[in-house]
Design a protein around this motif. Structure first.
Motif: not given
Length: 939
Positions: A442-461
């Motif tokens: 859950a933590m890893e997923a939320i971190y990825s959602l937050w990163e996506l909201s800032l960078s707008k770059k959808k990496t495979p991970v």
């Protein structure tokens, strides 16, 4: 004459057979090798009529990502319980087990399996046959078990316990086991002499898979003879070795390198990004770390389901085929009912029989009970994938070596939750903490959602985690279900319980489980003042003791409000995402290796609000990054919460007070323990503040002037000593500043030369360069090929910083003069970065020379101690010369070191090999001396 010749040939064949029999039996323990008296009865074959499981042939592109491929085929194969995966033709990993020193020398233990008793046997207390078999002498080898429950996987037949099991057999090498299997099959499947045929031809008969399968089930269902075989099962690859190549630091590059990091290498599979098992820190044997299986004809793996209903992947390295049978997970209950119905006496005596892996039931009987069964024949170089809660069994058609491990994509979480709830009802111990994995994911997923909201770059991970979030996401549903369970259990607690915050290390050093049902206590635990080291789950909290309510308490890792906030974050609530992204770096640091990126993403987020497109572009370039590297990365800020006296219930694990941000100074690490780090608190005026007395002035996003100097003065690094090395009492192995032990190795975190927006670990080493003295090398830990070598520690780190500046300038697209933030890199001290100036390192290194044999270093230290001062200019000259112009050195060494200070890293490596390798000899030294003579005479 023909009859005489035939008779002679027959006698010769019998003698050869007897000799071979004697030879094979002599390789075993005298009293433990079973006599092979049973024979194949082809006319009574009982090959079951079942459909085949699906086979998949991934392309090279499909094969790049194991978890993505498993997700792709799940909808097509899960309804069968198992499936076969045939890798691309080019994928053929080398097998280290075939190397001579392993194949012929390494011994492994075996179990004796009674094939004729796997299905048709009486309970132990009624059986006479099992008592007769027990009189066989067995070896004293024990077996490791995956489960922590001592009753599980027991391989000894214990009449007193009323349990049927497998006795321990003799030890074999792989070579010996293969020969024994060949001997067994030749004896067992030999055909009766037919009129007009030669005995020699009959003895060479090799049964097909369908022949072996028919005979196997004849033995299981209607045995006429005792059939005993050996099985090398559950062998720990950490001890015996894996069938897949492993990466070894310092090893020569080879064709096997591409397989060492491959996801399909079972040593890597469990902890691939996207596997929930990656959040398990322990190397659980058989779950995280693969097990090896060495089989022979008829050796069996009986009906079972994986621990925690995990996926499993099995690879057949070499040898004869392995026949599998699988039952879909949604038919697990009907399978269990069929087993209990058909074998009532065995289950009455041994209720947990299905956990023991000692009982078979024919697919024919299961089909009669309405249970679907599917077959897969696995051949060398192929995988078998089993799905969650899918019972499976099978046997080997001859000698083979296979390896298996578990894996847990996110869709497994629902199955895993059901498993632990079932274990609790059965009062059965678990192998891992399901809640720890759930929260980690859950933590890893939320971190990825937050990163996506800032960078707008959808990496495979990021894309993988995003797919399992939202209201209908698999991860969101799994977390929500668990939170609902927790809420329900808390509501059912009796009044009077007090609620306390659980310490972060509550279950790190030891497992915490319910005293009654063994339920894992990672999320919550109840206890009482009368027995503070005894805990219960919320379900059994009232059973712990009879004390009054005010004495009892409940420890909560997360409050209900925090848990529901976690659910909202997974569902996509921006505010909740932001809150948990802040928490994850402090609360679950071990699960988030990318947590260091947090401060840079945060700064990018704050600066991007209300800025123009040009400003946004500038904020994304390396000029902005270099500012944050200067302010945050190079100072290596550490955040530590004072746990005593913190009454803020909403921010127990996070920090909102900027005064709590502190610096860990270089070289003071040895004074602190892991739990409490005492450091000087300094007020922080802003995120970008680096401890200056005045606010930092910025030009083009970079610091300048005395602010830059202040940042330079506060540059500090935490050095981790990996190996103190050994003392060499020779010239060049010390200087006035430091001692350079041979084999010294340290680790430091610094800006990455591969990606200057991130931190990475660097390994600093001192190697033996023979005539040249010490050779210093700095390498990127994650990419050892990226290294910098020199005969000076200072020069090594100068090379690193020069490379770093080039990377930043290249990406910034700015003139060098404007990048004032690069100037602090000039102040990097190579000796400091190696750790030679850190007190805790100095203490360890100086202890190597108790007699003060390295006079140059100790004389200088004494001079400083008694008032002697060395000017900065002298110190600088001494550091830079690195002994190259030291008149006390011999001529050859002095000139060679001067020459090699100008050499490239590749040239240094070559020279190191020449001077220190096996080719070093007197002639080489003479040639080098001659070369030096010519250099001296040259203008």
């Amino acid at each position: 004459m023909d009859s005489l010749a035939s008779a002679a040939e027959s006698v010769a064949m019998e003698e050869d057979s007897e000799k071979q029999s004697i030879k094979m039996e002599s390789s075993l323990e005298p009293d433990s090798s079973p006599k092979i008296t049973a024979r194949w009865i082809p006319s009574e074959a009982c090959r079951p009529s079942v459909d085949d499981a699906p086979i998949f042939y991934p392309t090279n592109e499909d094969f790049e990502d194991p978890l993505a491929y498993i997700e792709k085929l799940r909808s097509k194969a899960e309804s069968y319980g198992i499936c076969r995966i045939v890798p691309p033709v080019a994928w053929r990993p080398p097998c280290p087990l075939k190397e001579k020193h392993v194949w012929e020398k390494s011994k492994f233990p075996t179990r004796i399996q009674f094939i004729d008793l796997l299905q048709n046997r009486e309970p132990i207390k009624k059986s006479t046959k099992s008592k007769k078999r027990k009189r066989r002498r067995t070896s004293k080898i024990g077996y490791t078990r995956r489960k922590r429950d001592s009753s599980c996987d027991d391989v000894s037949s214990n009449e007193g316990d009323g349990k049927f099991g497998f006795q321990t057999g003799p030890d074999f090498t792989l070579e010996e086991f293969q020969k024994y299997d060949e001997f067994f099959k030749e004896c067992y499947f030999q055909v009766e002499d037919q009129p007009g045929s030669k005995a020699s031809e009959n003895k060479k008969f090799k049964p097909k898979v369908k022949d072996i399968e028919g005979e196997y089930w004849r033995i299981v269902e209607q045995a006429t003879d005792e059939v005993e075989v050996y099985y090398g099962a559950d062998l720990e690859t950490k001890k015996f070795g894996s069938g897949f190549p492993k990466y070894l630091p310092g090893s020569v590059k080879s064709l096997a390198d591409q397989y060492t990091k491959c996801g399909w290498n079972l040593n890597n599979l469990s902890r691939l990004p996207g596997s929930v098992l990656s959040f398990e820190s322990c190397d659980i044997s058989g779950v995280i770390v693969p097990w090896l299986y060495v089989g022979m004809c008829f050796s069996t793996f009986c009906w079972h389901v994986e621990d925690h209903h995990l996926y499993s992947l099995n690879y057949l390295h070499t040898g004869d085929p392995k026949v599998w049978y699988g039952i879909p997970g949604n038919h697990a209950a009907s399978f269990e009912n069929a087993m209990k119905k058909r074998l009532p006496d065995l289950f009455e005596e041994q209720p947990d029989l299905l956990h023991q892996l000692v009982t078979q039931l024919s697919p024919r009987i299961l089909k009669e009970e309405g249970v679907p069964v599917y077959r897969a024949v696995q051949r060398s170089g192929e995988f078998i994938l089993t799905f969650p809660k899918a019972y499976h069994s099978g046997f080997n058609c001859g000698f083979n070596c296979a390896e298996a491990v578990n894996v847990a994509p996110v869709d497994w979480l629902a199955h895993g939750q059901n498993a632990v709830e079932g274990y609790s009802k059965q009062r059965r111990k678990s192998s891992l903490s399901h809640d720890k994995l759930l929260l980690g994911a859950a933590m890893e997923a939320i971190y990825s959602l937050w990163e996506l909201s800032l960078s707008k770059k959808k990496t495979p991970v990021i894309a993988r985690w995003k797919r399992v979030c939202s209201e209908d996401g698999l991860l969101t549903k799994a977390v929500k279900k668990r939170v609902q369970m927790e809420e329900e259990r808390l509501n059912h607690l009796q009044d009077g319980f007090s609620f306390l915050k659980m310490e972060g290390d509550f279950d790190i050093k030891r497992e915490r489980e319910c005293f009654l049902c063994f339920y894992d206590l990672h999320v919550s635990a109840s206890s009482c003042k009368c027995s503070p080291n005894r805990f219960a789950c919320l379900t059994h909290a009232k059973d712990l003791c009879s004390c009054e309510g005010k004495e009892r308490f409940v420890l909560l890792r997360l409050t209900l409000d925090e848990l529901w906030s976690l659910v909202r974050a997974l569902e996509g609530d921006p505010d909740a995402i932001d809150v948990w992204a802040h928490k994850c770096r402090d609360q679950y640091p071990s699960q988030h290796p990318r947590a260091k990126e947090f401060s840079y993403l945060k700064s990018m987020s704050s600066k991007s609000r209300g800025s123009s497109k040009v400003q946004q572009r500038e904020q994304n370039n390396l000029q902005l990054v270099s500012e944050h590297l200067q302010n945050d990365l190079t100072t290596d800020k550490e955040v530590q919460l004072k746990q005593d006296g913190d009454q803020d219930g909403n921010h127990v694990h996070g920090i909102t007070d900027k005064s709590a941000v502190t610096d860990v100074k270089l070289g003071e690490r040895d004074k602190f323990d892991e739990k409490k780090i005492s450091v000087e608190s300094q007020n922080q005026n802003s995120v970008s503040d680096v401890g200056c007395s005045e606010p930092a002035k910025k030009v083009d996003g970079c610091l300048e002037g005395k602010d830059q100097d202040a940042a330079t003065n506060r540059l500090s690094h935490s050095i981790e000593l990996l190996n103190s090395g050994s003392l060499l009492v020779k010239k060049l192995w010390c200087s006035k500043q430091a001692i350079y032990p041979k084999g010294f190795k340290s680790r430091v975190k610094f800006i990455s030369v591969l990606d200057p927006t991130k931190l990475t670990n660097y390994i600093s080493e001192v190697l033996d360069a023979g005539l040249l003295g010490p050779l210093f090398r700095v390498s990127v830990e994650d990419c050892p090929n990226e290294n910098f070598s020199n005969v000076s520690a200072e020069k090594c780190w100068q090379m690193v910083t020069q490379r770093l500046k080039l990377e930043i300038i290249k990406k910034c697209d700015q003139p060098v003069s404007s990048l004032t933030s690069l100037q602090p890199l000039e102040s990097i001290n190579g000796l400091e970065m190696f750790g030679f100036l850190s007190p805790h390192v100095i203490q360890v290194v100086e202890a190597l020379d108790p007699k003060h044999q390295l006079e140059e270093y100790w004389n200088q230290k004494a001079a400083k101690l008694f008032g002697g001062e060395v000017t900065k200019e002298e110190e600088k000259n001494d550091i830079e010369k690195g002994g190259a112009s030291d008149p006390s050195l011999d001529r050859d060494t002095r000139l060679l070191r001067g020459l090699l200070k100008k050499a490239t890293p590749e040239e240094l490596v070559m020279m190191h090999g020449l001077l220190c390798g096996e080719t070093r000899n007197t002639e080489l030294k003479e040639e080098l001396s001659s070369l030096v003579d010519k250099m001296e005479k040259s203008p």
